[in-house]
Write a protein that holds these residues in place. Structure first.
Motif, short mmCIF file in Angstrom:
data_model
loop_
_atom_site.label_atom_id
_atom_site.label_comp_id
_atom_site.label_asym_id
_atom_site.label_seq_id
_atom_site.Cartn_x
_atom_site.Cartn_y
_atom_site.Cartn_z
N GLY B 481 0.80 -1.22 0.00
CA GLY B 481 0.00 0.00 0.00
C GLY B 481 0.82 1.26 0.00
O GLY B 481 1.93 1.30 0.53
N SER B 512 -3.50 2.82 0.60
CA SER B 512 -4.15 1.77 -0.19
C SER B 512 -3.80 0.42 0.42
O SER B 512 -2.82 0.27 1.12
CB SER B 512 -3.68 1.84 -1.65
OG SER B 512 -2.34 1.44 -1.77
N ASN B 513 -4.67 -0.54 0.17
CA ASN B 513 -4.48 -1.93 0.61
C ASN B 513 -4.66 -2.77 -0.64
O ASN B 513 -5.79 -3.00 -1.04
CB ASN B 513 -5.53 -2.24 1.69
CG ASN B 513 -5.57 -3.74 2.05
OD1 ASN B 513 -4.64 -4.48 1.74
ND2 ASN B 513 -6.65 -4.16 2.70
N GLU B 528 -7.90 -3.84 -4.41
CA GLU B 528 -7.47 -2.61 -3.74
C GLU B 528 -8.64 -1.80 -3.20
O GLU B 528 -9.55 -1.42 -3.94
CB GLU B 528 -6.70 -1.73 -4.72
CG GLU B 528 -6.26 -0.40 -4.11
CD GLU B 528 -5.62 0.54 -5.12
OE1 GLU B 528 -5.94 0.41 -6.32
OE2 GLU B 528 -4.81 1.38 -4.71
#
Lengths: 606, 606
Positions: B481, B512-513, B528
């Motif tokens: 991320g 972000s992931n 995401e």
């Protein structure tokens, strides 16, 4: 019946002499025209365990911890220790003489910047500091307008009239059947990795022990011989060591590889390299700045970098791993006998932290293979278990009684080094204790079952050990694992499992896996096995993968496991580990212990 | 029907002119007595998106990637790009003129050391490099016996006759209702954190945008105004910017805080500080060495350190978080309409990567709030999905057909910035695809559900995203991320989830992931959402804990989820996330999409 041969339970600290010795030191500094002096805990090799003649900090201040530094000025003196020792230092040291400070709050640099005045001359012993340590102090001292100067001999030695002589334990050969690689092959391999330098200066006795397959007895718990060595790009190496430590057998075994020279010959040898404008490589972690200065004074060019042998030593040979497995089976038998004894005796209320330590060592000595313990046993009942670096003394000894008992111990066998922690419930544990223990166990299992690609470091695994604790707002304030040597130091780099462990894990590296949980003034939990990095073949894998083989064999306390908190996979791991412990150890146990182990390792169900 | 306003699908690279322009540049260097020149992709602010007038690397070589550097000598020229661009560079560049190299294999330093001869004069444009970049090149160049010299104006500009003018987009105010904190308060806060320096030199336009609550349109996708600023310890700041970008409203809104000065006034202002022997703080990541040199030439003392506003900007205000949530609901509606459209249209075989991109942007524009997309959409069918930084062009466009389609896109709304990736099965996915997708989803869930103490960095969480892939010998080669701005850059530091992310996560930081899995020449998977660090109250917690709030709202493709691979907790998270998506978005959807979403988010059982 039980006794300890390898550790004592007395507190050697004597705070009553601090003020007088401080005055004597100040007088000595005055005679030398010095305004201050740095007294680190280190010896000439930055060792963890140092010989008695190097216990200057303890002699001067009374403080016996494994890290710290005193700074003595004419008007004021301080002792800076890290968070582990902030309580202990106040017990051991005359705080009127030496103001104790937490080095996390007040770094020595800042203390110096604050207390020095322009024009002061602050001295250090150049045998006891590395170049980077000196550079850092120098910056702070010069910022204050003062000067940092080397002084010799050490002013503490000058006033320490009954200072013990340096140890002279004979050096012995470490058999190739345990080392797995001949000294000649290791030396040749090291020589290939010296790089551009003309020679490698070895200041870490562990490296010298590893390369030449030699061991010594100069310090407690780690079988090293204190010495330095010079390894040229090719040809014979020189080991600088007192000739009384070198017998004929050793000399003849190594005679094609090594010249032995007196310790006093090291500085002239470096000066000669300097005159030749040579490039020498020094170990950044352990080289005394004295060596670098002597060399550079004559025009040499020093490369101060990590010791290239550290990584080689860390990757154990097949023979070393075979030895480690044998050592762990042997040690597992002793530990299991101890655990069985403890289960029977502890509830009777007659045992203490010290008697338990003595019992465990006695079971280990009964193997007839015990050379030493690998560190002083941490034996902590209840609140003492919550002190991560606790060392039991007569003064602190607690009776084993209802609650949690934490015991962290290890052995030195010629074929391998062990380090194991178990936490045992005495009486019926609370729901909270079972919850915490199970979360620590989940972390332990998460590490040992992890699979990861080549290139991954311990820093990238460390959080696996913490997640189950984090889930409920808990954590532990130490790394998850340290490297372990093979009949060498129980704390060995460069590999580690910690947020600071940025070295890639490689097959053959041995590590501890020891998550914990500590409730101050109540109890401590730590669950530690040793593990070794191994290649993992996985069908369909797209990367070269690694995983861990488990070395340590001893039961976990099922009275503290809450099966509802374990996933299916975790439960399966626990039962399979216990089945293996039972299978491998039972044939070597007496009937009583065997029966106890069968019950202690019965499969857990939900 | 659908169209893109904010990105094109043409490949602007023109390799046919490289050789001629290279010859012209060499002639220009010759006129200046120079033997070589460095042409980085950077502009004066080390921006990710640069104005057309700063596209020197692309103009000269044809290469349009977001990072890279050409080095031109009289006899030889190279273009060094990283692993993402090694294929693209060969398509775009005349490799006879510019030898393409992978900068991971051959660092520019090493190329320079190898190809330079003693006495050569190698030039650089001091507006386009930071001090540490220059120091590094200098070391390599001097090691070869050559000299590094600054040259002005940029030799490429001297031969680029139709070079576009610098952008002059008007600067506008970013309303305080979105920013959540007045510019006056931010400026005062920044001034408190300047430290010992007399003033802070701001070279990152994102920082200037954040402090003064201003936005611009000088570059694509990121609403910044290109400018520099000087912030003294107290009193009014100065923004150096073309007066044509500053209207009366802006001037009067900021008139108590800011003086506006022409860009040309910056160097004289720094020289004046230098004459006063001042201490100025420059941003290590973005400051052009030109600024530091001008200041130091007159006796100033430069402190080159991280921009102190980066961390302040990263911790979003309550209003910014409110805006982010609103932006994500709005964006979720558009994305869900797109996913419904895609589910209906993709199987018909008429859509392509480009038409999908156009459709998605059109749904976003229909919100009437879209200011820009936050980066060019990555729209990759099948094998193109496995190219992590794929950008679709007419030449590479693939028809949507049976297999996996990966679409990574984002929007700039005035109240927030979004970034979302979904991977969708067209037709029936294979068992392998479902396995891989579910493992990526497990990683995604492991991040968003993690709880961790204050002080933990993204580096310590990154492996949670990988464990389920590691278990079967897989991994992905990017961080998990990146930080995200608030109506600013979609890539914002200092926070990140990656082994390199050593900054502690703090409440209000948006990340972000986006774990992934990429099977070369077959398909790519990336999942995401954006998440925000929040305080976590846990009963019985002993530490101050943090966790993540999820921002992004759009369904995952259940056709790709293998429930047997999910734990009870993971299944619960998925169902609860989908219930929330359904609940929050349904009221804003048309009947068709609402019905589709209900089916797409139905609870999964094992």
């Amino acid at each position: 019946m039980f006794e300890s041969h390898f550790q004592t339970f007395t507190d050697s600290a004597d705070k009553s002499k601090g003020a007088a010795r401080l005055a004597e030191l100040r007088a000595e500094l005055g005679r030398r025209g010095l305004d201050g002096f740095l007294i680190p805990r280190s010896d000439e090799h930055q060792n963890e365990y140092v010989p008695r003649c190097a216990e200057r900090l303890s002699w001067l201040t009374g403080f016996t911890g494994s890290a710290g530094m005193a700074i003595v000025l004419q008007e004021i003196a301080t002792i800076l220790v890290d968070g582990r020792y902030t309580l202990q230092v106040r017990d051991q040291v005359d705080v009127q003489a030496f103001e104790p400070l937490n080095s996390s709050d007040v770094h020595p640099d800042h203390w110096l910047e604050k207390h020095l005045r322009a024009g002061m001359r602050i001295a250090y012993d150049p045998w006891l500091h590395t170049p980077s340590q000196v550079a850092r102090y120098q910056k702070a001292i010069e910022a204050a307008g003062a000067t940092l100067v080397a002084t010799a001999p050490n002013p503490v030695d000058a006033i320490w009239h009954d200072r013990p002589a340096p140890p002279l334990a004979p050096i012995r050969l470490h058999p190739e059947k345990f080392a797995g690689k001949a000294a000649a092959a290791k030396l040749a391999h090291v020589q290939k990795h010296i790089g551009k330098a003309h020679a490698l200066v070895l200041s870490d006795p562990h490296s010298i022990a590893w390369i030449f397959n030699i061991r010594g007895s100069d310090v407690a718990h780690t079988p090293i011989a204190l010495c330095f060595a010079l390894v040229p790009h090719e040809g014979r190496a020189t080991i600088f060591v007192d000739h009384r430590k070198v017998n004929e057998e050793l000399r003849s075994a190594l005679h094609e590889l090594v010249d032995f020279a007196a310790p006093d010959a090291l500085i002239p040898a470096l000066e000669n390299y300097g005159r030749d404008k040579a490039l020498l490589r020094f170990d950044a972690a352990t080289a005394p700045v004295r060596l670098v200065q002597a060399f550079e004074a004559f025009g040499g060019k020093a490369e101060v970098a990590p010791d290239p042998t550290a990584n080689m030593k860390a990757r154990k040979t097949k023979a070393e791993l075979r030895g480690m497995r044998a050592a762990h089976r042997r040690d597992g038998v002793a530990v299991t006998q101890f655990l069985c004894w403890l289960a029977r005796e502890a509830p009777k209320g007659k045992q203490t932290e010290i008697t338990a330590t003595q019992a465990l060592e006695t079971f280990r000595r009964a193997t007839k293979k015990l050379k030493d313990i690998s560190f002083p046993t941490i034996s902590g009942m209840g609140p003492n278990g919550a002190i991560v670096h606790y060392r039991v003394t007569q003064a602190t000894d607690r009776k084993l009684s209802k609650g949690l008992f934490l015991i962290d111990s290890g052995a030195q066998y010629e074929d391998g080094t062990t380090d194991i922690t178990r936490t045992i419930a005495i009486g019926k544990p609370s729901v909270e204790m079972r919850d915490r223990y199970t979360r620590v166990l989940k972390g332990h299992i998460a590490i040992v079952t992890s699979t990861f690609p080549h290139g991954i470091s311990g820093a990238q695994l460390d959080s696996f050990a913490r997640r189950a604790l984090w889930d409920v707002g808990l954590d532990f304030d130490h790394g998850t694992g340290h490297g372990v040597g093979s009949y060498l130091s129980v704390h060995e780099g460069p590999q580690r499992i910690s947020k600071l462990g940025h070295v890639a894990l490689e097959p053959g590296m041995v590590l501890s896996n020891e998550p914990g949980y500590y409730k101050t003034n109540a109890y401590g939990i730590r669950l530690e096995n040793l593990i070794v990095v191994e290649e993992r073949k996985i069908s369909g894998a797209e990367r070269k993968m690694l995983g861990f083989e488990n070395l340590t064999l001893a039961p976990f306390d099922l009275a503290l496991v809450e099966p509802k908190l374990l996933s299916d996979d975790e439960l399966r791991w626990l039962n399979s580990y216990h089945a293996r412990v039972r299978k491998e150890l039972s044939p070597k146990l007496d009937a009583t212990t065997r029966k106890w182990l069968a019950a202690a390792t019965k499969a857990v169900k939900r």
